[in-house]
Structures are given as structure tokens and as C-alpha cells.
Write an enzyme that holds these catalytic residues in place. Structure first.
Site, PDB file in Angstrom:
ATOM      1  N   ASP A 162       8.689 -16.027  42.539  1.00 52.70           N
ATOM      2  CA  ASP A 162       8.903 -16.610  43.821  1.00 52.70           C
ATOM      3  C   ASP A 162       9.656 -15.959  44.918  1.00 52.70           C
ATOM      4  O   ASP A 162       9.198 -16.105  46.015  1.00 52.70           O
ATOM      5  CB  ASP A 162       9.768 -17.930  43.265  1.00 52.70           C
ATOM      6  CG  ASP A 162      10.067 -18.992  44.418  1.00 52.70           C
ATOM      7  OD1 ASP A 162       8.885 -19.648  44.798  1.00 52.70           O
ATOM      8  OD2 ASP A 162      11.201 -19.358  44.907  1.00 52.70           O
ATOM      9  N   LYS A 181       7.819 -15.360  48.735  1.00 51.02           N
ATOM     10  CA  LYS A 181       8.616 -15.438  50.070  1.00 51.02           C
ATOM     11  C   LYS A 181       8.738 -14.218  50.729  1.00 51.02           C
ATOM     12  O   LYS A 181       8.276 -14.097  52.144  1.00 51.02           O
ATOM     13  CB  LYS A 181       9.854 -15.986  49.744  1.00 51.02           C
ATOM     14  CG  LYS A 181       9.864 -17.354  49.407  1.00 51.02           C
ATOM     15  CD  LYS A 181      11.395 -17.800  48.908  1.00 51.02           C
ATOM     16  CE  LYS A 181      11.441 -19.152  48.286  1.00 51.02           C
ATOM     17  NZ  LYS A 181      12.559 -19.535  47.706  1.00 51.02           N
TER      18      LYS A 181
END
Ligand code: ASP
Ligand code: MG
Length: 833
Positions: free
Chosen positions: A685, A689
Site C-alpha cells: 500500500d 502511494k
């Protein structure tokens, strides 16, 4: 004017076209006749005029039989209406109709024999509609107890012999009207509209919809102070109600506004109707026969004094835009003048002209059916210049629509044109040509026909609605979506009252159900309502047709609160329809570089917003800050960031001496991690980003370019259940305690950071690194608390102290507030006031 002056009432074809409405008309006339002198002007019943044209055409082709069938249809309508209103006299009235129409049959017979229908004959044919209608109305009024008398307009209105669109001799008409009126006594004159005659008694007509003009002329001739046009709408609307459901009747306009609207083609008004009214200071009222108590629209010399009076948006469809460009400009050219007179000679109506300030190019808007005639005329006029290639061959764009904003106060307000064009630009409507007259009372532009409804709706909302309405279609009702709905419920009133923004949810969909209502869904209990939808079409297939409905609403926004990997094509569908997208979903931004670029380009091409501030560090203003740095010409040299609230929290727990397995479990219990904590611990994750951020810098990198060191290495079995994974984590407790301890001894703090170093582009070392780091005290991120995130930008301008954004960067409520902020950002840019 004395109170004894005439009032003139005109009833259109639809008002006398059916028994129900005719009954209402007779009642209205009766009521008004009792209160003072009244003159009535009436059109042909229903579609009679169109039918008469049809009859004339058939006769011209030699089809007498067909032509007489049409006459029978006309007779039938008149007889049915008469019989319904006055059953006792049905036979007599029917005979009257036959008697009135007998000369028409002879006329058509003559036409069919000669196969020739001159403009003069055609006017003779057309006159029968009004003659029958007015004769019957007078009879029915008498039967209903209102003394009245048919007064033939051909003995009152004098015109020249331009058959089809005869020009009126105002002075003669006035004399005849006044002489006739002297003998009217107390009976109400019922005058057929539309028809008149030449001095030597040949029948003429005033052009289609000419009955309003008749009424204006009668009023002028009789010295009346007011004309009421009774029709089937509540008044002149702020926009065509067929195109804009929010359109509403305008209470009060000035004559000048009325003329302006007439000039740009508002069907209900015609410039020649306005002129006698303006000359003689007569006011015009437009009212609805079926709602006689509604005040309708008043058009007079004064107009409205209301500072917030509405702006009318007029549309004229079925037009074409002709463009002429001069390559070589000579002083003698006088392009505009020559072009206009050529078109005038060819009898082409020009709805708008716009010329560039230097006269080098000119745009002309003409009716679609006249394009060929206009081209031929212009090509003949410019033949020499065309052959010498001094003029570009004529370009034609069709079909187009003329959109005009009319408001008396326009000249007084600033930035009207700016608001007009930016409202159009914001929904991706291309303005093909534009013009603003010196009156400053109106501004017009030409748009493609396909853009008509969206253009009218958008400008109507921008100028007439107190609140900027924003229409949301929500995807996902999980943690973020659910919180967003809660915040909308809480903020809705405040946003409307303080900020003039009316947010509506018109659609909501999750992976299994879809709910949509263009008039807005009730926010209370919406999640439960969605869950109850039975026939939910699954997934995103059901959505494109709904996007078609969404795009017709003001400021349409698709709000994606899912983590769905397959939504990119749905975004594209939205962009193409002029729908904005606000997304908390990272997946489309982490697609292969080309696909991500294509998506962003598509939004740009259609001039819509694609906002995704919450995809990195939730609602913290990271994307926006970075965009501003880049936009203003700063160079980013390094970005360091802690981008996972859950991993940040776990680090803090470790620093406090909590074992890894316990820390992860409590992070999960507090709802900080994904349901499966491995998704956070693997760093995937964070990598996503970091990639989103790097791409904002224009770096064409992909996920595979990220050097990723997981926070916790993937443990043996990926199929292991989350719970057993948590248990097996215990085996790592000691190792992580040691890591923390080592840092402490070296005076640093253990963190899990992303590092983006654009200067490494093209070298062997990776531009994006995600991994465990030992942060020195005083460095950004050293003193993070709880689930805090930070992103710090070292740039040319911020070189000594990096620009750092820091704060709570995780959780449904925070993310939802960021989504809401993105929604408001779109509405605010569009509002422009
Ligand atoms: N009956 C004529 C027409 O249909 C005139 C009018 O209705 O005003 O054009
Ligand atoms: Mg009509």
C-alpha cells in the site's frame, strides 16, 4: 389612459383547439368583458394552419382528393369543438362551418387544376383557419351570454402585398380600427389573428404565429394599455422548460428585454410584435388559459426592480454556422457589409454575426434549411476573391444552437461574460462563436447541437439558482463511503446556507446493488435502502446508462470510495460525458504508466476535474501541495514520507516496548489496518502511494520500479488465515525488539519510510525506495505520534528546511472529509462568484 380604454386579449391555437380549453376561454372572455371594453384576437384552432398548408401542397400536386380529405379534418375539428360547447346548436354550427369552408374547396379545386399555388393563393387558403375559428368563437360567446361580434381583420388591418409576410400600414390600420370601433357598442369584437388585406382587398398574412402581432396592432390602433396573450404555458420561462426542468416563469421583464429575447428566437415573442408595444408603451402579459389565477409574465416599459431578478437563457436550435476567412485584406474589402447584403438579397435570416476585431474573419448563423442558399449566395458574392484565393472556402458547422443570455442588469454587473463562458467551459462545452451587442443586455454564443441541453442547463443553473447544485453518484458505502454519507448529512444545511452549495446524492452503488434517482435520494437510511434493492444489476455494467442521466444534472460528480481495481474504464466513461471524478481509490493511479496517463489526459480533454487528494496520506493536503510546488516552477529534489497510518502506529508501539505481535493485533482491533494486516505490513500500500506521488512529479515509473522492503517479511504461507498469521508473528517479536533497541543505542528512531529521489533517475539506484529506516532526532518523522503521517518535500526553494505536511493520515472519517473537500473544490471552481 382612461380606465375605459380597451384591453386586448389574444388566444392561441392550442387555447381554442379542444372543448376543455375553449370552454375556459369563453368563461375568461365573459368575465373580463363585464369589467370594461375588451377586444379579442384569436388564432386558428389547434394545428389547422399546418393542415391548410398540407391541403395547399396536395392540391398543387394535383391531388384534389387528398387535399379535400385534409379540409374534412379541419371541418371535423371545428364541428367537434362547437358541438361539445353548444350541443343544442350542433347542427346549425356544423352547417356554418361547411358554409365557411365551401369557398376553400373551390379554391383548392382551382389550384389542383392549374397545379399552381401563388403566394397570394396560399394566403387565401391559410386565412380560412382564423376565419372559421373567430366566427365560431363569436357565436359560442353569444350563446354563452357574452354579446360579441366577428370582426373581419381584412377590413381592419391594411398591408402591402408581400404575401406570406405582409408589411402593415400602421397609420391606415389605426384609422380603420378606430372607425370600426366607433360602431362596436358593447359587443366584444372577435378578430381573426394572422390575416389582413391589401388596400385593394386581397387577403394577406402576417407570417407564422402572426396572431400576436395582430393583437399588438389592434392594441396600438385602439389606444389600449395592455395586451394579454393567453397560451398554454405559465409565462415566459427562464429557459426552455423542455430542456431545463428547473426553469420557472419570469414575473416581470422590460420591453427591451422582451425585444432582445424575441430577436434571438424565443418562440413566444416576435420582434414585430414587440415593436408596436414599445412604440405605444403597451404592456404585454403572457398567461395560461388553464391557470387564470397565475400572474404569468408581464413585459412593460419598467421591468423588474428586483436586484436578484432572473436571467433568461434563450435557445434557437437547428442552425448552421458559416465561417469566412480573409487571407489577404484590402481596404476596400468591406467583407461584413457585402456578406450581409448578399444574404439579405437571398432572403436568408441571419441569427447572429460575429466578426473578428480586424474584420478578417466573420461567422454567420443561419437556419439549417437555408445553408445551401446562403452558401450559393455567398460564393456568388465572393466569387472573385475565392478564385484569387484571397478568401478561404466557406466552412460550415451544423447543426448548431444559438444560446443567448438576456438580462437588463447585465451591463451593470461585472464578469457576466466570464461567468457565462466559464460555466460552459467547466462542463466541456466548446463555444464555436460568440457576440455581445452594445446594449449589454445580452450575450450570445454558438454551441454544437449535441451540447444544447447541457449548455442550457449549466448556464441556467449558474445564473438563476441561488444555490449551486452539485449531484453526486457514490460508489462504495464501506468505511469511507459510509462516513462520507454521515458527513453529508451533517454538513448539507450549513453548506447550502453559508456557502450556497446544494449537495445531492442522486446515485449510490456497491458491488451488488445500485440506486439512482435524478431528483435526489434521501440521505437518511440510504445504506439500508441500498441493501434492500432487489433487482440490483451487479458491478459497474449497470452504470454507464446512469452516467447518461447524471451528466444532464448540474455539476455531476462520480465519487469513488471503493478499492476496486477495475474502475478506470468507468472513469473514462464519466469523463467523456463531462462528469467529474473524485476518488479515494488508489488503484487507477497505480495502473501502468500509459494507462494512468491516458486516464488523466481524458479528464483534461473533456475539461473535467479528477481529484484524488485522499489517495496519499488521506485528507492531508499532499497532492495539492506538490502540484503547487511543481506548477510554480520549484524543483523537487527529495520526498520522504511516512505513508501508512497503521505501520506508523505499530512503530510507535514498538518504541514503547510493546512486542510486534501485540502491536499488530491492537492496530487491527482499533481498525487501523486492513482486515488482513499483511496488506499493510507487506508495504504494498505504501509502495502504491509513493508511486502516485512520484508520478505527480512526472516520473514515468511503475510499481515494479519501487525498491520495496516489507515492514514485516511475507511469512511462509500466503493462504494462512489472518488470525494464525497474527499468532505466527510472535516468532518475530524478539527480532523487532532488537531492531528498536539498536536504533535507540545509535540515538535514532525506527520508522517505515518512503523515499523518492528524482535525481537518481537514469542511475542504477532506484528512484523510489520503501523500507525500514533509522531516523535521527530532529528529522521529519522522528516524533510522529499515533497514526500520524508526514510527507516532506526538499526542493530548490525549500532546501534548508523541507516543506512538511503532517497530521492524522488514516481512518474513514478523515478520508471522507478529504473526499468532501475535493467535491467542494470542484463546486467552488464552477461557481465562480
Ligand atoms: N394560425 C397561424 C399560425 O399557426 C397564426 C398564429 O397561430 O398565430 O401560424
Ligand atoms: Mg400558433
Amino acid at each position: 389612459m382612461s380606465s375605459n380604454s380597451f384591453r386586448v386579449m389574444k388566444f392561441g391555437g392550442s387555447s381554442v383547439g379542444s372543448p376543455r380549453r375553449l370552454r375556459q376561454v369563453i368563461e375568461l372572455i365573459g368575465k373580463h368583458a363585464r369589467t370594461g371594453p375588451l377586444a379579442v384576437v384569436v388564432s386558428a384552432q389547434g394545428d389547422t394552419t399546418d393542415w391548410l398548408l398540407e391541403a395547399a401542397e396536395l392540391a398543387t400536386k394535383g391531388d384534389l382528393e387528398g387535399s379535400l380529405t385534409v379540409v374534412a379534418r379541419i371541418a371535423h375539428l371545428a364541428k367537434t369543438n362547437a358541438a361539445a360547447l353548444h350541443p343544442a346548436q350542433a347542427t346549425t354550427l356544423a352547417a356554418r362551418v361547411d358554409q365557411l369552408l365551401a369557398p376553400l374547396q373551390q379554391l383548392l379545386q382551382g389550384i389542383s387544376l392549374t397545379r399552381e399555388c401563388s403566394p397570394a393563393s396560399k394566403d387565401k387558403v391559410l386565412a380560412f383557419g382564423e376565419l372559421v375559428s373567430a366566427t365560431l368563437l363569436a357565436e359560442l360567446l353569444n350563446a354563452a351570454g357574452t354579446e360579441s361580434c366577428f370582426r373581419d381583420a381584412r377590413l381592419l388591418l391594411v398591408t402591402d402585398d408581400t404575401f406570406g409576410t405582409a408589411r402593415v400600414d400602421v397609420a391606415r390600420t389605426r384609422t380603420q380600427l378606430q372607425a370600426s370601433a366607433a360602431g362596436w357598442g358593447t359587443s366584444v369584437p372577435v378578430i381573426p389573428g394572422f390575416i389582413a388585406s391589401t388596400v385593394d382587398g386581397r387577403t394577406t398574412t402576417l407570417g407564422r404565429n402572426g396572431s400576436d402581432y395582430t393583437a399588438a396592432l389592434v392594441a396600438q390602433g385602439l389606444g389600449a394599455t395592455e395586451v394579454t396573450v393567453w397560451t398554454d404555458v405559465l409565462g415566459l420561462h427562464t429557459a426552455d422548460p423542455d430542456l431545463v426542468s428547473d426553469a420557472y416563469p419570469v414575473p416581470h421583464l422590460t420591453h427591451a428585454e422582451g425585444l432582445e429575447l424575441a430577436a434571438v428566437g424565443v418562440r413566444m415573442l416576435h420582434p414585430r410584435t414587440m415593436i408596436p408595444l414599445i412604440e405605444s408603451g403597451i404592456s404585454l402579459r403572457i398567461r395560461n388559459t388553464m391557470h387564470p389565477d397565475h400572474p404569468g409574465t408581464l413585459i412593460d416599459a419598467i421591468g423588474s426592480r428586483d436586484g436578484n431578478r432572473p436571467t433568461c437563457i434563450a435557445t434557437r436550435e437547428d442552425l448552421a454556422l458559416l465561417g469566412i476567412e480573409v487571407r489577404k485584406l484590402s481596404d476596400q474589402f468591406q467583407l461584413g457589409e457585402r456578406v450581409l447584403s448578399a444574404l439579405r438579397a437571398a432572403r436568408v435570416t441571419v441569427w447572429m454575426t460575429a466578426q473578428s476585431a480586424n474584420g478578417q474573419s466573420i461567422a454567420l448563423v443561419v437556419p439549417l434549411p437555408d445553408v445551401q442558399r446562403a452558401r450559393t449566395a455567398l460564393e456568388a458574392e465572393l466569387a472573385q476573391e475565392l478564385s484569387r484565393r484571397e478568401v478561404e472556402p466557406l466552412g460550415v458547422r451544423q447543426p448548431v444552437t444559438l444560446l443567448t443570455l438576456v438580462a437588463e442588469a447585465m451591463g451593470h454587473g461585472v464578469n457576466v461574460a466570464g461567468r457565462f463562458f466559464s460555466a460552459l467551459g467547466a462542463v466541456g462545452v466548446n463555444v464555436r462563436a460568440s457576440a455581445q451587442g452594445a446594449s449589454s443586455r445580452s450575450i450570445s454564443c454558438v454551441v454544437d447541437a449535441a451540447d444544447t441541453s447541457i449548455a442550457v442547463r449549466t448556464t441556467h443553473a449558474a445564473f438563476n439558482l441561488a444555490h449551486q447544485q452539485v449531484n453526486l453518484f457514490l460508489l462504495g458505502k464501506g468505511t469511507v463511503g459510509g462516513q462520507l454519507l454521515a458527513q453529508l448529512r451533517a454538513q448539507q444545511d450549513l453548506l447550502r446556507e453559508r456557502h450556497g452549495i446544494a449537495l445531492r446524492v442522486v446515485g449510490i452503488a456497491d458491488s451488488r446493488h445500485t440506486l439512482f434517482d435524478a431528483s435526489g435520494l434521501a440521505l437518511e437510511g440510504l445504506e439500508e435502502q441500498l441493501a434492500r434493492v432487489v433487482r440490483g444489476e451487479p458491478g459497474t455494467q449497470a452504470l454507464p446508462p446512469l452516467l447518461d442521466e447524471l451528466r444532464r444534472l448540474p455539476v455531476p460528480i462520480l465519487v469513488d470510495c471503493t478499492a476496486d481495481g477495475g474502475v478506470a474504464s468507468l472513469y473514462t466513461e464519466a469523463f467523456r460525458r463531462g462528469i467529474h471524478v473524485v476518488a479515494a481509490n488508489k488503484k487507477p493511479l497505480a495502473l501502468p504508466w500509459n494507462e494512468r496517463e491516458a486516464l488523466i489526459a481524458e479528464a483534461r480533454r473533456h475539461h473535467v476535474g479528477y481529484h484524488y487528494e485522499t489517495t496519499v496520506a488521506s485528507s492531508l493536503p499532499v497532492i495539492d501541495t506538490l502540484a503547487n510546488l511543481v506548477r510554480t516552477g520549484d524543483t523537487v529534489r527529495l520526498i520522504t514520507a511516512s505513508l501508512s497510518g497503521s505501520v506508523g502506529f505499530i512503530c510507535n508501539e514498538l518504541l514503547a516496548g510493546v512486542p510486534l505481535s501485540t502491536a499488530v493485533r491492537s492496530a487491527r482491533d482499533k481498525g487501523f489496518t486492513e482486515p488482513d494486516p499483511r496488506e499493510d505490513l507487506s508495504g504494498a500500500d505504501v509502495a502504491r502511494k509513493a508511486l502516485i506521488l512520484a508520478r505527480e512529479l512526472g516520473l514515468s515509473l511503475s510499481l515494479s520500479d519501487v525498491a520495496l522492503e516489507p515492514f514485516v517479511p511475507t511469512l511462509a504461507d500466503a493462504n494462512e488465515s489472518p488470525d494464525s498469521f497474527l499468532r505466527s508473528l510472535r516468532s518475530l517479536d524478539a527480532e523487532y525488539a532488537q531492531k528498536v533497541e539498536r536504533c535507540r543505542q545509535s540515538g535514532t528512531v525506527l520508522r517505515y519510510l518512503a523515499r523518492i529521489d528524482p535525481t537518481r533517475l537514469g542511475t542504477d539506484s532506484p528512484v523510489i525506495r520503501v523500507g525500514i529506516a533509522a531516523v535521527e532526532p530532529g528529522q521529519p518523522g522522528a516524533d510522529l505520534r499515533g497514526t500520524e503521517s508526514f510527507v516532506s518535500f526538499t526542493t530548490t526553494r525549500h532546501s534548508e528546511f523541507p516543506l512538511t505536511v503532517r497530521g492524522a493520515g488514516a481512518g474513514g472519517a478523515v478520508t471522507a472529509s478529504g473526499v468532501l473537500a475535493d467535491i467542494l473544490r470542484i463546486s467552488q471552481t464552477l461557481r465562480g462568484r
